[in-house]
Design a protein around this motif. Structure first.
Motif, PDB file in Angstrom:
ATOM      1  N   MET A   9      57.350  27.612  42.248  1.00 16.80           N
ATOM      2  CA  MET A   9      56.854  28.981  42.116  1.00 16.80           C
ATOM      3  C   MET A   9      58.090  29.792  41.724  1.00 16.80           C
ATOM      4  O   MET A   9      58.986  29.984  42.540  1.00 16.80           O
ATOM      5  N   VAL A  10      58.146  30.231  40.483  1.00 13.99           N
ATOM      6  CA  VAL A  10      59.371  30.852  39.978  1.00 13.99           C
ATOM      7  C   VAL A  10      59.307  32.374  39.866  1.00 13.99           C
ATOM      8  O   VAL A  10      60.336  33.015  39.713  1.00 13.99           O
ATOM      9  N   SER A  11      58.130  32.929  39.954  1.00 11.76           N
ATOM     10  CA  SER A  11      57.986  34.377  39.819  1.00 11.76           C
ATOM     11  C   SER A  11      58.530  35.080  41.061  1.00 11.76           C
ATOM     12  O   SER A  11      58.070  34.827  42.183  1.00 11.76           O
ATOM     13  N   ALA A  64      55.438  38.592  47.244  1.00 14.13           N
ATOM     14  CA  ALA A  64      54.083  38.899  47.694  1.00 14.13           C
ATOM     15  C   ALA A  64      53.492  37.762  48.528  1.00 14.13           C
ATOM     16  O   ALA A  64      52.676  38.009  49.422  1.00 14.13           O
ATOM     17  N   GLN A  65      53.901  36.523  48.251  1.00 16.13           N
ATOM     18  CA  GLN A  65      53.342  35.350  48.935  1.00 16.13           C
ATOM     19  C   GLN A  65      54.470  34.435  49.421  1.00 16.13           C
ATOM     20  O   GLN A  65      54.631  33.325  48.917  1.00 16.13           O
ATOM     21  N   PRO A  66      55.261  34.869  50.380  1.00 19.62           N
ATOM     22  CA  PRO A  66      56.406  34.060  50.812  1.00 19.62           C
ATOM     23  C   PRO A  66      56.020  32.700  51.382  1.00 19.62           C
ATOM     24  O   PRO A  66      56.728  31.716  51.176  1.00 19.62           O
TER      25      PRO A  66
END
Length: 134
Positions: free
Chosen positions: A103-105, A111-113
């Motif tokens: 997950m690179v964004s 937002a979604q740790p």
């Protein structure tokens, strides 16, 4: 330009390049897995590698795209690196793994740790575990 003869070199000088990094396989015995192989960087790596040996790609296509692999001759395993069964199938017979799935964004990871930790940390651990069993 033939992608097999680009900056990486020809098939004849690919093996000495790999051997500098400890690879001890002949071209005919090699098989690669690229996690995240349908992404921008991964798909370029797949095209380079497929000139030398069969390539498996494991990608959930969240940010990767199937059309990037058209004509590459790779075998696509569509799903997550967190799917142990699919991962075990993808590593079967593989001699080298290039782990690019993540997950690179930055905005998504903020937002979604938990999802970020699950994919980037636990996913990497599962790829390493699968590699040790392959």
């Amino acid at each position: 330009m033939n992608i097999c003869r680009s900056k990486l070199g020809t098939q004849t000088n690919f093996l000495p390049l790999c051997n500098r990094f400890g690879v001890r396989h002949t071209a005919s015995a090699m098989k690669f897995l690229v996690t995240g192989g349908a992404g921008f960087i991964g798909s370029h790596l797949v095209r380079r590698l497929q000139c030398h040996a069969p390539v498996h790609v494991l990608d959930n296509l969240t940010t990767g795209r199937r059309d990037r692999l058209v004509g590459s001759g790779c075998r696509l395993f569509e799903g997550s690196i967190l799917d142990r069964t699919l991962l075990a199938e993808a590593v079967q017979g593989v001699t080298h793994i290039f782990h690019l799935a993540a997950m690179v964004s930055v905005s998504e990871s903020v937002a979604q740790p938990s999802a970020c930790e699950q994919t980037n940390v636990e996913g990497t651990r599962q790829v390493l575990e699968a590699a040790s069993k392959a």
